[in-house]
Design a protein around this motif. Structure first.
Motif, PDB file in Angstrom:
ATOM      1  N   LEU A  35     -20.979   1.441 -26.101  1.00 14.55           N
ATOM      2  CA  LEU A  35     -21.492   0.500 -27.055  1.00 14.55           C
ATOM      3  C   LEU A  35     -22.768   0.422 -26.891  1.00 14.55           C
ATOM      4  CD1 LEU A  35     -18.461  -1.927 -27.705  1.00 14.55           C
ATOM      5  CD2 LEU A  35     -19.110  -0.100 -29.089  1.00 14.55           C
ATOM      6  N   GLY A  36     -23.635  -0.069 -27.763  1.00 16.86           N
ATOM      7  CA  GLY A  36     -25.062  -0.536 -27.306  1.00 16.86           C
ATOM      8  C   GLY A  36     -25.876  -0.446 -28.611  1.00 16.86           C
ATOM      9  N   ILE A  37     -27.299  -0.831 -28.366  1.00  9.85           N
ATOM     10  CA  ILE A  37     -28.127  -0.746 -29.312  1.00  9.85           C
ATOM     11  C   ILE A  37     -29.255  -0.116 -28.837  1.00  9.85           C
ATOM     12  CG2 ILE A  37     -29.845  -2.599 -30.565  1.00  9.85           C
ATOM     13  CD1 ILE A  37     -28.038  -4.814 -29.799  1.00  9.85           C
ATOM     14  N   GLY A  38     -29.665   0.774 -29.636  1.00 12.55           N
ATOM     15  CA  GLY A  38     -30.686   1.703 -29.432  1.00 12.55           C
ATOM     16  C   GLY A  38     -30.439   3.171 -29.512  1.00 12.55           C
ATOM     17  N   ASP A  39     -31.330   3.998 -28.879  1.00 12.76           N
ATOM     18  CA  ASP A  39     -30.823   5.481 -28.812  1.00 12.76           C
ATOM     19  C   ASP A  39     -30.147   5.796 -27.807  1.00 12.76           C
ATOM     20  OD1 ASP A  39     -32.699   5.672 -31.028  1.00 12.76           O
ATOM     21  OD2 ASP A  39     -34.357   5.948 -29.798  1.00 12.76           O
ATOM     22  N   VAL A  40     -30.074   5.265 -26.595  1.00 12.22           N
ATOM     23  CA  VAL A  40     -29.504   5.965 -25.586  1.00 12.22           C
ATOM     24  C   VAL A  40     -28.181   5.051 -25.254  1.00 12.22           C
ATOM     25  CG1 VAL A  40     -29.343   6.553 -23.022  1.00 12.22           C
ATOM     26  CG2 VAL A  40     -31.522   6.706 -24.583  1.00 12.22           C
ATOM     27  N   ASN A  41     -27.018   5.435 -25.877  1.00 14.73           N
ATOM     28  CA  ASN A  41     -25.634   4.807 -25.738  1.00 14.73           C
ATOM     29  C   ASN A  41     -24.935   5.689 -25.074  1.00 14.73           C
ATOM     30  OD1 ASN A  41     -26.715   2.614 -27.240  1.00 14.73           O
ATOM     31  ND2 ASN A  41     -26.335   3.522 -29.112  1.00 14.73           N
ATOM     32  N   VAL A  85     -15.400  -0.922 -14.684  1.00 15.50           N
ATOM     33  CA  VAL A  85     -14.929  -1.113 -15.904  1.00 15.50           C
ATOM     34  C   VAL A  85     -15.880  -1.761 -16.540  1.00 15.50           C
ATOM     35  CG1 VAL A  85     -13.051  -2.196 -17.256  1.00 15.50           C
ATOM     36  CG2 VAL A  85     -12.495  -0.643 -15.254  1.00 15.50           C
ATOM     37  N   THR A  86     -16.225  -3.106 -16.140  1.00 15.20           N
ATOM     38  CA  THR A  86     -17.541  -3.749 -16.667  1.00 15.20           C
ATOM     39  C   THR A  86     -18.800  -3.005 -17.122  1.00 15.20           C
ATOM     40  OG1 THR A  86     -16.763  -5.693 -15.601  1.00 15.20           O
ATOM     41  CG2 THR A  86     -18.566  -5.885 -16.466  1.00 15.20           C
ATOM     42  N   GLU A  87     -19.177  -2.446 -16.058  1.00 18.44           N
ATOM     43  CA  GLU A  87     -20.361  -1.580 -16.375  1.00 18.44           C
ATOM     44  C   GLU A  87     -19.999  -0.672 -17.517  1.00 18.44           C
ATOM     45  OE1 GLU A  87     -23.296   1.630 -16.037  1.00 18.44           O
ATOM     46  OE2 GLU A  87     -21.070   1.925 -15.592  1.00 18.44           O
ATOM     47  N   ALA A  90     -19.393  -3.213 -21.109  1.00 15.47           N
ATOM     48  CA  ALA A  90     -20.467  -3.913 -21.451  1.00 15.47           C
ATOM     49  C   ALA A  90     -21.201  -3.132 -22.480  1.00 15.47           C
ATOM     50  CB  ALA A  90     -21.098  -4.476 -20.482  1.00 15.47           C
ATOM     51  N   PRO A  91     -21.607  -3.652 -23.489  1.00 20.35           N
ATOM     52  CA  PRO A  91     -22.765  -2.974 -24.286  1.00 20.35           C
ATOM     53  C   PRO A  91     -24.120  -2.510 -23.504  1.00 20.35           C
ATOM     54  CG  PRO A  91     -21.927  -4.771 -25.433  1.00 20.35           C
ATOM     55  CD  PRO A  91     -21.386  -4.919 -24.047  1.00 20.35           C
ATOM     56  N   ASP A  95     -25.043  -5.052 -19.075  1.00 23.02           N
ATOM     57  CA  ASP A  95     -24.258  -5.000 -18.085  1.00 23.02           C
ATOM     58  C   ASP A  95     -24.768  -5.816 -16.963  1.00 23.02           C
ATOM     59  OD1 ASP A  95     -26.180  -3.124 -17.678  1.00 23.02           O
ATOM     60  OD2 ASP A  95     -25.009  -1.556 -16.778  1.00 23.02           O
ATOM     61  N   SER A  96     -26.096  -6.129 -16.565  1.00 22.02           N
ATOM     62  CA  SER A  96     -26.667  -6.582 -15.613  1.00 22.02           C
ATOM     63  C   SER A  96     -26.402  -8.394 -15.850  1.00 22.02           C
ATOM     64  CB  SER A  96     -28.062  -6.759 -15.587  1.00 22.02           C
ATOM     65  OG  SER A  96     -28.656  -5.288 -15.399  1.00 22.02           O
ATOM     66  N   PHE A  97     -26.003  -8.549 -16.866  1.00 23.53           N
ATOM     67  CA  PHE A  97     -25.500 -10.040 -17.242  1.00 23.53           C
ATOM     68  C   PHE A  97     -23.923 -10.107 -16.897  1.00 23.53           C
ATOM     69  CE2 PHE A  97     -23.117 -12.864 -20.237  1.00 23.53           C
ATOM     70  CZ  PHE A  97     -23.695 -14.097 -19.700  1.00 23.53           C
ATOM     71  N   PHE A  98     -23.146  -9.213 -17.516  1.00 24.58           N
ATOM     72  CA  PHE A  98     -21.878  -9.100 -17.616  1.00 24.58           C
ATOM     73  C   PHE A  98     -21.134  -9.159 -16.080  1.00 24.58           C
ATOM     74  CE2 PHE A  98     -22.087  -8.689 -22.178  1.00 24.58           C
ATOM     75  CZ  PHE A  98     -21.120  -9.917 -22.621  1.00 24.58           C
ATOM     76  N   ILE A  99     -21.941  -8.151 -15.238  1.00 23.04           N
ATOM     77  CA  ILE A  99     -21.254  -7.816 -13.936  1.00 23.04           C
ATOM     78  C   ILE A  99     -21.025  -8.979 -13.030  1.00 23.04           C
ATOM     79  CG2 ILE A  99     -21.623  -6.561 -11.703  1.00 23.04           C
ATOM     80  CD1 ILE A  99     -22.337  -4.235 -13.602  1.00 23.04           C
ATOM     81  N   PRO A 100     -22.049  -9.742 -12.872  1.00 23.80           N
ATOM     82  CA  PRO A 100     -22.039 -11.100 -11.845  1.00 23.80           C
ATOM     83  C   PRO A 100     -20.983 -12.042 -12.641  1.00 23.80           C
ATOM     84  CG  PRO A 100     -24.229 -10.822 -12.610  1.00 23.80           C
ATOM     85  CD  PRO A 100     -23.558  -9.497 -13.184  1.00 23.80           C
ATOM     86  N   VAL A 101     -20.942 -12.118 -13.936  1.00 22.19           N
ATOM     87  CA  VAL A 101     -20.217 -13.009 -14.445  1.00 22.19           C
ATOM     88  C   VAL A 101     -18.609 -12.840 -14.391  1.00 22.19           C
ATOM     89  CG1 VAL A 101     -19.494 -14.052 -16.603  1.00 22.19           C
ATOM     90  CG2 VAL A 101     -21.993 -13.927 -16.137  1.00 22.19           C
TER      91      VAL A 101
END
Length: 113
Positions: A35-41, A85-87, A90-91, A95-101
């Motif tokens: 999942l993600g926004i932009g061209d590289v997903n 799994v989080t990496e 996460a969209p 992932d830089s936000f969700f991994i530590p959380v």
């Protein structure tokens, strides 16, 4: 044990996610859609493996050289799996936000039980 627990939260993002980006960018061949926004997903299998292995190696290093709670090696393995799994889940670019959380939640629950 505060430093060991802090490392369990932040090292996966600093080491694991960084190594995943490096390995995936330079040597990644097998692509996974995410999942993600932009061209590289897409992420690579090789980059994902690098996230797991480098996170596990960093946290095992912590277990060897930093005073840590009993069972920290088990937490290191759990955090490596959860980070991977989080990496992947996460969209893209979040992932830089969700991994530590997520790792903070896992480490807190592990420490309390």
């Amino acid at each position: 044990y505060a430093y060991a627990m802090m490392y369990a939260v932040y090292l996966p993002g600093a080491i694991g996610d960084t190594m995943g980006e490096i390995v995936g960018s330079f040597w990644g061949k097998q692509k996974l859609r995410v999942l993600g926004i932009g061209d590289v997903n897409r992420k690579s299998v090789e980059g994902t493996a690098a996230v797991f292995l480098s996170t596990l190696a960093a946290l095992l290093w912590v277990a060897a050289f930093v005073p840590s709670p009993e069972g920290y090696v088990g937490l290191a393995f759990l955090i490596a799996v959860v980070t991977t799994v989080t990496e992947l889940a996460a969209p893209r670019s979040t992932d830089s936000f969700f991994i530590p959380v997520v790792n903070a939640a896992v480490a807190t629950v592990w420490y309390l039980y």
